[in-house]
Design an enzyme around this catalytic site. Structure first.
Site, PDB file in Angstrom:
ATOM      1  N   HIS A 153      -3.654   9.006   1.292  1.00  0.00           N
ATOM      2  CA  HIS A 153      -3.646   8.045   0.429  1.00  0.00           C
ATOM      3  C   HIS A 153      -4.995   7.598  -0.220  1.00  0.00           C
ATOM      4  O   HIS A 153      -5.846   8.185   0.348  1.00  0.00           O
ATOM      5  CB  HIS A 153      -3.113   6.677   1.290  1.00  0.00           C
ATOM      6  CG  HIS A 153      -4.139   6.289   2.408  1.00  0.00           C
ATOM      7  ND1 HIS A 153      -4.769   5.226   2.447  1.00  0.00           N
ATOM      8  CD2 HIS A 153      -4.617   6.795   3.443  1.00  0.00           C
ATOM      9  CE1 HIS A 153      -5.321   4.919   3.698  1.00  0.00           C
ATOM     10  NE2 HIS A 153      -5.416   6.247   4.276  1.00  0.00           N
ATOM     11  N   HIS A 204       0.854  -1.268   0.018  1.00  0.00           N
ATOM     12  CA  HIS A 204      -0.237   0.206  -0.023  1.00  0.00           C
ATOM     13  C   HIS A 204       0.999   1.247  -0.014  1.00  0.00           C
ATOM     14  O   HIS A 204       2.096   1.093   0.586  1.00  0.00           O
ATOM     15  CB  HIS A 204      -0.927  -0.180   1.149  1.00  0.00           C
ATOM     16  CG  HIS A 204      -1.916   1.056   1.213  1.00  0.00           C
ATOM     17  ND1 HIS A 204      -2.956   1.271   0.325  1.00  0.00           N
ATOM     18  CD2 HIS A 204      -1.928   2.250   2.019  1.00  0.00           C
ATOM     19  CE1 HIS A 204      -3.436   2.528   0.368  1.00  0.00           C
ATOM     20  NE2 HIS A 204      -3.087   2.963   1.482  1.00  0.00           N
ATOM     21  N   CYS A 229      -3.280   2.704  -5.648  1.00  0.00           N
ATOM     22  CA  CYS A 229      -2.882   3.663  -4.702  1.00  0.00           C
ATOM     23  C   CYS A 229      -1.330   4.134  -5.080  1.00  0.00           C
ATOM     24  O   CYS A 229      -0.934   5.292  -4.668  1.00  0.00           O
ATOM     25  CB  CYS A 229      -2.551   3.124  -3.292  1.00  0.00           C
ATOM     26  SG  CYS A 229      -1.977   1.497  -2.921  1.00  0.00           S
TER      27      CYS A 229
END
Length: 152
Positions: A35, A23, A105
């Site tokens: 994010h 991530h 992301c």
């Protein structure tokens, strides 16, 4: 984060090591990151919307390891830290299209830092799939050839 690792600076890319994927977030200062967070299960291919969140890095990372990874600084010049933070914070709360392949992301944070949306995770997965397919095709071809030769 271990004390021997560099502390994040504004505009840094933060790579968080999840079990099956990475991530990514952008550090905006005072312990916070921005994010892109999918609105359903991250591993679901049906996810098509995400929300931009600003949260404490400690909350986003949880018990997972993370580090500063500005891996493309040698290839792309990063924007100034204050510009990255401004762009990131302007997007907080926005709902955005999401795709594991072209709008995840990692694409999001690279776009903020470099102005270039890219995801090495996707590239590596694509290359692995192509190589696996080629190996499978060659194996089937060799097996078929051997079968023909033995059948003669």
């Amino acid at each position: 984060m271990a004390s021997d690792k560099p502390k994040p600076r504004v505009g840094d890319l933060i790579e968080i090591f999840r079990t099956f994927y990475r991530h990514w977030a952008i550090y905006v200062g005072d312990g916070y990151v921005v994010h892109l967070f999918p609105q359903s299960d991250i591993m679901s291919p049906m996810t098509d919307k995400a929300i931009v969140k600003k949260e404490l890095l400690s909350v986003v990372a949880g018990r997972d390891k993370y580090w500063v990874n500005n891996k493309h600084d040698g290839k792309y010049p990063p924007l100034p830290g204050n510009k990255i933070v401004q762009r990131a914070e302007e997007l907080v709360g926005e709902k955005m299209p999401y795709s594991l392949i072209c709008r995840n992301c990692e694409h999001f944070v690279n776009e903020l830092r470099y102005g270039v949306a890219r995801s090495d995770q996707v590239t590596y997965a694509f290359v692995a799939a192509v190589v696996t397919s080629l190996v499978l095709v060659v194996t089937i071809g060799i097996s078929g050839f051997i079968g023909i030769m033995l059948g003669s």
